[in-house]
Design a protein around this motif. Structure first.
Motif, mmCIF file in Angstrom:
data_model
loop_
_atom_site.group_PDB
_atom_site.id
_atom_site.type_symbol
_atom_site.label_atom_id
_atom_site.label_comp_id
_atom_site.label_asym_id
_atom_site.label_seq_id
_atom_site.Cartn_x
_atom_site.Cartn_y
_atom_site.Cartn_z
ATOM 1 N N VAL A 166 0.836 -1.197 0.000
ATOM 2 C CA VAL A 166 0.000 0.000 0.000
ATOM 3 C C VAL A 166 0.876 1.253 0.000
ATOM 4 C CG1 VAL A 166 -1.693 1.295 1.367
ATOM 5 C CG2 VAL A 166 -1.888 -1.185 1.167
ATOM 6 N N GLU A 167 0.466 2.247 -0.777
ATOM 7 C CA GLU A 167 1.179 3.517 -0.825
ATOM 8 C C GLU A 167 0.780 4.333 0.403
ATOM 9 O OE1 GLU A 167 1.997 6.594 -4.367
ATOM 10 O OE2 GLU A 167 -0.094 6.492 -3.780
ATOM 11 N N SER A 168 1.759 4.672 1.234
ATOM 12 C CA SER A 168 1.424 5.438 2.442
ATOM 13 C C SER A 168 2.486 6.479 2.710
ATOM 14 C CB SER A 168 1.292 4.502 3.642
ATOM 15 O OG SER A 168 2.519 3.850 3.887
ATOM 16 N N GLU A 169 2.099 7.500 3.424
ATOM 17 C CA GLU A 169 3.020 8.568 3.769
ATOM 18 C C GLU A 169 3.916 8.117 4.921
ATOM 19 O OE1 GLU A 169 0.540 11.768 4.864
ATOM 20 O OE2 GLU A 169 -0.432 11.927 2.901
ATOM 21 N N ALA A 170 5.049 8.816 5.050
ATOM 22 C CA ALA A 170 5.944 8.533 6.166
ATOM 23 C C ALA A 170 5.250 8.834 7.483
ATOM 24 C CB ALA A 170 7.207 9.386 6.038
ATOM 25 N N LEU A 171 5.596 8.084 8.501
ATOM 26 C CA LEU A 171 5.077 8.242 9.863
ATOM 27 C C LEU A 171 3.621 7.840 10.016
ATOM 28 C CD1 LEU A 171 6.689 11.672 10.883
ATOM 29 C CD2 LEU A 171 7.597 9.393 11.208
ATOM 30 N N ARG A 172 2.997 7.341 8.963
ATOM 31 C CA ARG A 172 1.595 6.941 9.089
ATOM 32 C C ARG A 172 1.442 5.498 8.616
ATOM 33 N NH1 ARG A 172 -2.719 6.919 5.890
ATOM 34 N NH2 ARG A 172 -1.762 8.132 4.229
ATOM 35 N N VAL A 173 0.913 4.671 9.500
ATOM 36 C CA VAL A 173 0.712 3.258 9.171
ATOM 37 C C VAL A 173 -0.645 3.113 8.495
ATOM 38 C CG1 VAL A 173 0.510 0.941 10.119
ATOM 39 C CG2 VAL A 173 2.109 2.571 11.144
ATOM 40 N N PRO A 174 -0.706 2.431 7.346
ATOM 41 C CA PRO A 174 -1.991 2.262 6.654
ATOM 42 C C PRO A 174 -3.021 1.564 7.542
ATOM 43 C CG PRO A 174 -0.162 1.542 5.278
ATOM 44 C CD PRO A 174 0.392 1.780 6.640
ATOM 45 N N SER A 175 -4.240 2.072 7.542
ATOM 46 C CA SER A 175 -5.309 1.497 8.360
ATOM 47 C C SER A 175 -6.225 0.637 7.503
ATOM 48 C CB SER A 175 -6.122 2.622 9.002
ATOM 49 O OG SER A 175 -7.354 2.148 9.485
ATOM 50 N N PRO A 176 -6.373 -0.663 7.829
ATOM 51 C CA PRO A 176 -7.305 -1.518 7.079
ATOM 52 C C PRO A 176 -8.742 -1.024 7.183
ATOM 53 C CG PRO A 176 -5.829 -2.846 8.413
ATOM 54 C CD PRO A 176 -5.630 -1.429 8.841
ATOM 55 N N LYS A 177 -9.075 -0.391 8.301
ATOM 56 C CA LYS A 177 -10.436 0.098 8.495
ATOM 57 C C LYS A 177 -10.727 1.294 7.600
ATOM 58 C CE LYS A 177 -13.510 1.937 12.074
ATOM 59 N NZ LYS A 177 -13.619 2.328 13.499
ATOM 60 N N LEU A 178 -9.778 2.244 7.542
ATOM 61 C CA LEU A 178 -9.992 3.453 6.743
ATOM 62 C C LEU A 178 -9.645 3.248 5.275
ATOM 63 C CD1 LEU A 178 -8.532 6.073 9.257
ATOM 64 C CD2 LEU A 178 -10.930 5.465 8.884
ATOM 65 N N ALA A 179 -8.615 2.413 5.018
ATOM 66 C CA ALA A 179 -8.191 2.093 3.640
ATOM 67 C C ALA A 179 -8.069 3.355 2.778
ATOM 68 C CB ALA A 179 -9.163 1.094 3.015
ATOM 69 N N GLU A 180 -7.312 4.336 3.280
ATOM 70 C CA GLU A 180 -7.194 5.617 2.591
ATOM 71 C C GLU A 180 -6.150 5.605 1.472
ATOM 72 O OE1 GLU A 180 -8.208 8.769 6.110
ATOM 73 O OE2 GLU A 180 -6.278 7.737 6.223
ATOM 74 N N PHE A 201 -4.630 -7.501 8.064
ATOM 75 C CA PHE A 201 -4.312 -6.430 7.121
ATOM 76 C C PHE A 201 -4.838 -6.660 5.704
ATOM 77 C CE2 PHE A 201 -1.618 -4.013 4.193
ATOM 78 C CZ PHE A 201 -1.833 -2.730 4.700
ATOM 79 N N ASP A 202 -4.272 -7.636 4.992
ATOM 80 C CA ASP A 202 -4.540 -7.753 3.552
ATOM 81 C C ASP A 202 -6.023 -7.832 3.208
ATOM 82 O OD1 ASP A 202 -1.585 -8.791 2.192
ATOM 83 O OD2 ASP A 202 -1.863 -8.958 4.337
ATOM 84 N N LEU A 203 -6.751 -8.764 3.825
ATOM 85 C CA LEU A 203 -8.155 -8.957 3.440
ATOM 86 C C LEU A 203 -9.062 -7.811 3.873
ATOM 87 C CD1 LEU A 203 -8.891 -12.776 3.649
ATOM 88 C CD2 LEU A 203 -7.825 -11.431 1.858
#
Length: 841
Positions: free
Chosen positions: A189-203, A272-274
């Motif tokens: 997943v493409e994500s910004e530094a210092l931010r962990v991708p959220s499966p709930k928000l899926a931004e 995470f993945d699903l």
């Protein structure tokens, strides 16, 4: 043939649905239940009492009917009549504040069992077994037991009923295991530094999906991005690279791929993945029916609508699998990298840049390796993991998804619950067992334990040559079997049984009937020790040998974990007197064996839990000891290890020995802990290697002097700042994201925060993304925080005293056994001191 993989409840159909794997068509076949089976609970109230005292049960919108059933109450050794309260759906039985279970409260039994498990028990179906579809209903395929196995069973047991029970278990274990078509995937997943991708928000965008399958398909789906990430003409061996201009098209291709396989394998896919794929698809405008994943936050785990999903993270981090099936090879590791490195010999692709900043080539390599490792963890050693899963499904009676996600206590609980239903027994409530059977009576030596545990015999300090270690084959399972220990047999209600006392306790054991736990654990133990382990040594076919080894490995997991489960308050069939009686009989067996050895003139140097260290016994006396234990205790005692020499200190559980093959055995192996700095690990290894070469008293004394020199030199190099920072670094995996460390601030979190602050100060942002699963490297320093990230530290900042303490802690087990004082070795101050010591020799 059809192999039962899963059972689920369909709310829309109001019935159970069975998921079979068709090994000819290589697909999942869904067969709805047509038996009319409904959810229910049992109560000790009569129908009239329910109608009079609990009318809201009858008025409940989910209520269906009442029936009278007979159940055997094993706690009180009697048959009783109970009322079966049947409902139209599982939630009406339990799961909400207004359920029938809550209305009846203390008058309910078997009300907390999941519906699909209850269905399996009542319909007597066995997950993992082969079936055929006949007369509109799946029927189990009759399995023949190999002649060699049948003969071993018949030669072992004279009682025909017991032999028949063992043969039934052997049928489960001997049934064929299918080759399962499967695919492993990994998403990035493409994500910004210092931010962990959220499966709930899926931004964030899904920028890569890698796949690796059993039928040879492998590749990476990559999302083209506006920024330049390198040439799209990339190569990854025989893996296919597919670019997508649109993220929605990438997900469509991913969902199509998932639907083509009956089994999907991920590593941490539940967390995470699903859920990420599901929520991201909704964000992109997919309709729920277009997504093959079914997931809600309240769900225990995400499901695939038309196939089965295994999350290997949960399976491999199951302590029982780690310890008993894989021999602690990856110890306490919980990352794909550590587990794969230990079992496959290769790990993840290393990277320092953010995932979103990788070139297409780099991203493809990184993502694909994760999918490849995930698949290979199911395929190594001829599909060992898949075979273990299928066998343990059959033993536990759990569907594949449940077995791979829950710990061993859930497996054993399910196995016994299934057996209760087969026998027509009432499954007792935990509070009833405790109320009727009482608590423990002995005092624990170990803090936190509730009763006296295993015995440890004080060692005789010194060095001994030609030492044999004998141990009991599965001691606790053995005494559970021979002692007839089970929740219904210990402290049974019969007056005449009270004379049959368990040594060292006030508890007695039933002489009228065979205990359920004793019977099942005994059968599994005998099958492993006397049948499959023996057959694996005798058969000539390599395929048969491997098959029998896998079976006895699966049985080993259950057996070695069984006592721990019986001694856990969280286990629903926990009975304190059973747990206490088990350790008491274990102590009795060890002490009686020790006395017999002394009577035979064999010196006993040390004893711990299930083993004894014997000093130079003759072959004749050893054979007499082994036979005597078998005759008197009905337990096998066998030679486990042979040492050239062993050195004991005055402390319990602390010894050092050289095995006949030259390997050094150190009780505890402190020096091999995962997070120990490499410099100290290497010193520990060098010390052990030096000692392993000694085979006489003279060479042993020379080895001790060499060990002293090596330690002095290492102390001197440390004090003079001659050890590189990377050799002094602690490498610790983050077990959660940084923001989740709330109550405490561990040292690796401090180090990670330091690095992030420094990058932000220098660049205004940070090119590193530190999250759960990241490895943080730090050293101990003399400043206020006491720790620095290795990238920020200088060698002159190292806290030498702290590293000396770690060195002492790591080596003291070995040094104590050798009679060496680390504090005396610390007397060295400089290179001149060291050279002076050397010259005196």
């Amino acid at each position: 043939m059809l192999y039962l993989f899963s059972v689920r409840y369909s709310g829309s159909d109001g019935r159970a649905v069975l998921y079979f794997y068709d090994d000819e068509e290589h697909k999942i076949v869904k067969i709805p239940d047509y038996s009319g089976h409904k959810p229910y609970l049992l109560t000790d109230l009569t129908p009239d009492e329910i109608i009079e005292k609990f009318p809201e049960v009858i008025k409940h919108p989910g209520f269906n009917k009442l029936d009278i059933v007979e159940k055997y109450d094993a706690l009180n050794d009697r048959w009783i009549r109970m009322t079966k309260v049947e409902a139209n759906d599982p939630l009406s039985i339990g799961g909400s504040g207004k359920s029938i279970r809550e209305l009846l409260k203390d008058h309910s039994w078997e009300a907390k069992i999941k519906y699909h498990h209850c269905y399996i028990y009542d319909r007597q179906i066995i997950p993992g077994m082969p079936y055929k579809y006949e007369d509109g209903e799946p029927k189990i395929v009759e399995t023949s037991v190999p002649e060699g196995i049948r003969k071993l069973v018949e030669g072992l047991v004279e009682d025909k009923i017991q032999a028949a029970e063992m043969i039934e278990w052997a049928k489960l274990l001997s049934a064929p295991i299918p080759k399962i078509k499967r695919v492993a995937i990994d998403i990035e997943v493409e994500s910004e530094a210092l931010r962990v991708p959220s499966p709930k928000l899926a931004e964030d965008k899904v920028i890569a999906v890698s796949y690796y399958s059993s039928d040879g398909r492998k590749g990476v789906y990559l999302l083209e991005r506006e920024e330049k990430h390198g040439n799209t003409q990339i190569s990854l061996g025989d893996a296919r690279i597919t670019f997508f201009k649109d993220e929605k098209e990438l997900l469509l291709a991913t969902f199509k791929l998932i639907e083509e396989y009956p089994l999907l394998v991920t590593f941490n896919g539940d967390s995470f993945d699903l859920p990420y794929l599901y929520n991201r698809a909704l964000k992109l405008g997919f309709k729920k029916e277009e997504i093959p994943i079914s997931w809600k936050e309240r769900d225990e785990y995400p499901e695939l609508r038309n196939s089965i999903h295994i999350d290997l993270y949960k399976f491999f981090t199951n302590k029982s699998m780690r310890v008993y099936a894989f021999g602690n090879k990856y110890r306490e590791g919980n990352t794909l990298d550590e587990i794969a490195s230990a079992l496959l010999g290769k790990g993840k692709v290393r990277h320092e840049e953010l995932i979103s900043e990788m070139t297409y080539q780099r991203l493809a390599e990184y993502s694909f390796r994760d999918a490849e490792l995930t698949y290979e963890l199911t395929a190594f050693n001829d599909d060992l993991v898949i075979k273990l899963i299928i066998l343990m499904m059959r033993i536990s009676k759990l569907p594949m998804e449940d077995l791979t996600r829950h710990n061993i206590s859930a497996w054993i609980r399910n196995m016994f619950y299934y057996e209760h239903r087969q026998r027509g027994w009432l499954i007792p409530n935990p509070e009833d067992i405790k109320r009727i059977k009482g608590d423990t009576s002995t005092r624990a030596i170990i803090k936190g334990k509730k009763y006296l545990g295993a015995i440890v015999i004080d060692p005789l300090p010194g060095m001994y040559f030609n030492v044999l270690v004998v141990d009991f084959a599965s001691l606790y399972p053995s005494v559970i079997k021979t002692g007839n220990l089970s929740y219904e047999t210990v402290r049974c209600p019969h007056e005449e049984c009270k004379r049959n006392i368990v040594p060292g306790t006030p508890h007695w054991v039933c002489t009228r009937r065979r205990g359920m736990m004793a019977s099942i654990i005994g059968i599994l133990r005998d099958l492993r020790v006397y049948v499959y382990k023996k057959a694996a040594k005798e058969v000539k076919s390599e395929d048969e040998k491997q098959h029998y080894d896998v079976i006895q490995s699966a049985l080993k997991v259950f057996l070695n974990a069984s006592y721990g489960v019986f001694g856990s308050e969280a286990f629903p069939l926990y009975c304190p007197p059973v747990a206490e009686s088990t350790t008491a009989l274990g102590r009795y067996a060890i002490l009686k064996t020790m006395r017999k050895a002394v009577d035979l003139g064999i010196p006993v140097l040390y004893g711990d839990t299930d083993s004894l260290f014997l000093w130079n016994p003759s072959r004749d006396k050893l054979e007499k000891l082994l036979q005597s234990v078998l005759d008197d205790l009905k337990i096998d005692l066998s030679v486990d290890k042979e040492y050239k020499w062993v050195v004991f200190s005055e402390r319990k559980k602390n010894y050092l020995g050289a095995l006949k093959d030259g390997k050094i055995d150190v009780k505890g192996l402190v020096g091999k802990k995962r997070n120990t700095p490499e410099f100290i690990k290497k010193l520990f290894t060098d010390v052990v290697t030096t000692l392993s070469k000694a085979d006489t008293i003279t060479s042993f004394e020379e080895a001790i002097e060499q060990v002293k020199d090596d330690i002095r030199e290492s102390i001197m190099r440390l004090k003079n700042n001659q050890i590189s920072l990377d050799q002094l670094a602690f490498n610790v995996v983050l077990t959660k994201d940084l923001q989740e460390y709330v109550e405490t601030t561990p040292q690796h979190k401090k180090a990670a925060q330091q690095l992030l602050r420094e990058y932000k100060k220098l660049y205004g942002s940070t090119p590193v993304n530190i999250m759960k699963g990241s490895v943080v490297s730090y050293v101990k320093t003399r400043d206020r925080e006491g720790v620095k990230h290795v990238q920020l530290a200088r060698i002159d900042e190292i806290d030498t005293e702290k590293y000396l303490d770690i060195m002492k802690t790591t080596l003291e087990q070995v040094l104590d056994a050798l009679g060496i004082s680390f504090d005396e070795l610390l007397g060295i101050q400089s290179i001149d001191d060291f050279l002076q010591i050397k010259s005196k020799k």
